[in-house]
Structure formats: C-alpha cells, structure tokens
Design a protein around this motif. Structure first.
Motif, PDB file in Angstrom:
ATOM      1  N   GLU A 176       0.840  -1.203   0.000  1.00 53.58           N
ATOM      2  CA  GLU A 176       0.000   0.000   0.000  1.00 53.58           C
ATOM      3  C   GLU A 176       0.866   1.240   0.000  1.00 53.58           C
ATOM      4  OE1 GLU A 176      -3.576   2.137   2.592  1.00 53.58           O
ATOM      5  OE2 GLU A 176      -2.896   0.139   3.150  1.00 53.58           O
ATOM      6  N   ASP A 177       0.417   2.263  -0.702  1.00 55.14           N
ATOM      7  CA  ASP A 177       1.055   3.578  -0.704  1.00 55.14           C
ATOM      8  C   ASP A 177      -0.059   4.602  -0.866  1.00 55.14           C
ATOM      9  OD1 ASP A 177       2.544   5.875  -0.951  1.00 55.14           O
ATOM     10  OD2 ASP A 177       3.779   5.141  -2.611  1.00 55.14           O
ATOM     11  N   THR A 178      -0.583   5.063   0.260  1.00 50.62           N
ATOM     12  CA  THR A 178      -1.726   5.960   0.265  1.00 50.62           C
ATOM     13  C   THR A 178      -1.341   7.283   0.912  1.00 50.62           C
ATOM     14  OG1 THR A 178      -3.215   4.068   0.499  1.00 50.62           O
ATOM     15  CG2 THR A 178      -4.117   6.236   1.048  1.00 50.62           C
ATOM     16  N   TYR A 179      -1.638   8.381   0.226  1.00 47.03           N
ATOM     17  CA  TYR A 179      -1.383   9.711   0.785  1.00 47.03           C
ATOM     18  C   TYR A 179      -2.510  10.090   1.729  1.00 47.03           C
ATOM     19  CZ  TYR A 179      -0.518  14.706   1.180  1.00 47.03           C
ATOM     20  OH  TYR A 179      -0.281  15.969   1.668  1.00 47.03           O
ATOM     21  N   ILE A 180      -2.151  10.626   2.886  1.00 50.80           N
ATOM     22  CA  ILE A 180      -3.131  11.084   3.883  1.00 50.80           C
ATOM     23  C   ILE A 180      -2.972  12.599   3.989  1.00 50.80           C
ATOM     24  CG2 ILE A 180      -3.903  10.874   6.272  1.00 50.80           C
ATOM     25  CD1 ILE A 180      -2.444   8.111   6.276  1.00 50.80           C
TER      26      ILE A 180
ATOM     27  N   LEU B 207       5.784  -1.013   7.994  1.00 52.83           N
ATOM     28  CA  LEU B 207       5.207   0.303   7.735  1.00 52.83           C
ATOM     29  C   LEU B 207       6.380   1.265   7.636  1.00 52.83           C
ATOM     30  CD1 LEU B 207       2.883   2.389   7.613  1.00 52.83           C
ATOM     31  CD2 LEU B 207       3.076   2.541  10.102  1.00 52.83           C
ATOM     32  N   LEU B 208       6.612   1.817   6.465  1.00 51.83           N
ATOM     33  CA  LEU B 208       7.706   2.762   6.268  1.00 51.83           C
ATOM     34  C   LEU B 208       7.219   4.131   6.731  1.00 51.83           C
ATOM     35  CD1 LEU B 208       8.928   1.550   2.756  1.00 51.83           C
ATOM     36  CD2 LEU B 208       9.703   0.822   5.030  1.00 51.83           C
ATOM     37  N   ALA B 209       7.707   4.546   7.889  1.00 52.85           N
ATOM     38  CA  ALA B 209       7.213   5.759   8.545  1.00 52.85           C
ATOM     39  C   ALA B 209       8.263   6.867   8.439  1.00 52.85           C
ATOM     40  CB  ALA B 209       6.915   5.462  10.011  1.00 52.85           C
ATOM     41  N   ARG B 210       7.966   7.876   7.639  1.00 49.45           N
ATOM     42  CA  ARG B 210       8.900   8.995   7.474  1.00 49.45           C
ATOM     43  C   ARG B 210       9.044   9.765   8.780  1.00 49.45           C
ATOM     44  NH1 ARG B 210       6.631  13.444   3.993  1.00 49.45           N
ATOM     45  NH2 ARG B 210       5.792  13.958   6.009  1.00 49.45           N
ATOM     46  N   ALA B 211      10.280  10.034   9.152  1.00 48.83           N
ATOM     47  CA  ALA B 211      10.551  10.824  10.355  1.00 48.83           C
ATOM     48  C   ALA B 211       9.953  12.214  10.184  1.00 48.83           C
ATOM     49  CB  ALA B 211      12.051  10.930  10.593  1.00 48.83           C
ATOM     50  N   THR B 212       9.282  12.692  11.238  1.00 43.43           N
ATOM     51  CA  THR B 212       8.626  14.001  11.152  1.00 43.43           C
ATOM     52  C   THR B 212       9.243  15.051  12.061  1.00 43.43           C
ATOM     53  OG1 THR B 212       6.999  13.337  12.803  1.00 43.43           O
ATOM     54  CG2 THR B 212       6.421  12.974  10.483  1.00 43.43           C
ATOM     55  N   ASN B 213      10.247  14.662  12.844  1.00 42.98           N
ATOM     56  CA  ASN B 213      10.931  15.642  13.686  1.00 42.98           C
ATOM     57  C   ASN B 213      12.370  15.187  13.920  1.00 42.98           C
ATOM     58  OD1 ASN B 213      10.983  13.825  15.985  1.00 42.98           O
ATOM     59  ND2 ASN B 213       8.839  14.368  16.372  1.00 42.98           N
ATOM     60  N   GLU B 214      13.149  16.018  14.589  1.00 41.75           N
ATOM     61  CA  GLU B 214      14.568  15.709  14.798  1.00 41.75           C
ATOM     62  C   GLU B 214      14.781  14.468  15.646  1.00 41.75           C
ATOM     63  OE1 GLU B 214      17.234  18.869  15.879  1.00 41.75           O
ATOM     64  OE2 GLU B 214      16.117  20.304  14.647  1.00 41.75           O
TER      65      GLU B 214
ATOM     66  N   GLN C 142      -2.773  14.761   7.296  1.00 44.47           N
ATOM     67  CA  GLN C 142      -1.563  14.609   8.114  1.00 44.47           C
ATOM     68  C   GLN C 142      -0.294  14.830   7.296  1.00 44.47           C
ATOM     69  OE1 GLN C 142      -1.727  10.800  10.075  1.00 44.47           O
ATOM     70  NE2 GLN C 142      -3.691  11.228  10.998  1.00 44.47           N
ATOM     71  N   ASP C 143      -0.462  15.108   6.007  1.00 44.03           N
ATOM     72  CA  ASP C 143       0.648  15.296   5.075  1.00 44.03           C
ATOM     73  C   ASP C 143       1.680  14.169   5.213  1.00 44.03           C
ATOM     74  OD1 ASP C 143       2.094  16.448   3.002  1.00 44.03           O
ATOM     75  OD2 ASP C 143       3.337  17.602   4.388  1.00 44.03           O
TER      76      ASP C 143
END
Length: 131
Positions: A32-36, A57-64, A39-40
């Motif tokens: 799956e590759d779904t844009y949300i 689940l490939l979770a992009r880092a959102t903070n430092e 939550q950008d």
C-alpha cells in the motif's frame, strides 16, 4: 486465541528511497502507498514475498528526535530477521544488487545466517531456519 504481529514501523528518511530499497533491492512487495492529506504523510506498507502476516510500515521521520533514530532503531543490535526458504538464492541475489553484508554466512544451530544493512544502516539477519 490467535495473535500475530501485523506491522512493524520502520523510521525512514524518505518514502520513495525506502520503497526503492525494499521493493527494488530486497524484492519486497509494495502492499500500500496511500497519501493522507490531513496529516501530510503517506501510509506505505511493504512485505517480503510470500509473507501473509508481517509487514513493514515505512514511517517517514517528522521531527529531529525521530530522524535521530533512522538507521539505529535498536542501538546497533540486529533489528529485523528475514526468514527465507533458500538462503543461498537470496544471499547471492542481494549481493548482486549491492546489499552490504556485515557478517558473512555462518552455520548456526538454528540455521544459516548472515547479517546485512538496509539503506540506513539498520542490521538485519537473513536466516534459513533449520527444519
């Protein structure tokens, strides 16, 4: 009662580079590759071929703080264990695709194993368990 691990979150720097590695080099399936938009972020799930339950689940880092964990989610220990039904097939295919093995194949009491790095430096065991 039946339970299973369905997904494991893996913190990544970029969705597309992670997909390229896991699908392009390791041969995983893009489930799956779904844009949300609210939550950008994207909901990106990959799985090894033939895997029925466990997925990443490939979770992009959102903070430092999250970014500081990329490539070292377990403090330098092997993080994930990829079981295979044909160790040498996968070992040679991965090496041919540029996968870096940091520990060469070894016969252990539990099976054949070698340790490789993912694109961020997380350590994985490639294992063909003894039957």
């Amino acid at each position: 009662m039946k339970q299973s691990l369905g997904q494991i979150a893996l913190v990544v720097r970029d969705y597309d580079e992670a997909i390229q590695f896991y699908v392009g080099k390791l041969g995983f399936t893009l489930v799956e590759d779904t844009y949300i938009p609210e939550q950008d972020k994207r909901w990106v799930i990959v799985a090894p071929p033939g895997s029925a339950e466990s997925r990443l689940l490939l979770a992009r880092a959102t903070n430092e703080e999250q970014a500081s964990r990329i490539g070292n989610q377990t403090g330098g220990r092997v993080f994930l264990f990829l079981f295979t039904d044909d160790f040498w097939r996968d070992f040679h295919a991965y090496k041919a695709r540029g996968i870096v093995f940091v520990r060469e194949p070894k016969e252990e009491r539990f099976g054949t194993v070698a340790v490789f790095e993912d694109l961020y430096g997380n350590l994985w065991d490639l294992v063909q368990p003894r039957i």
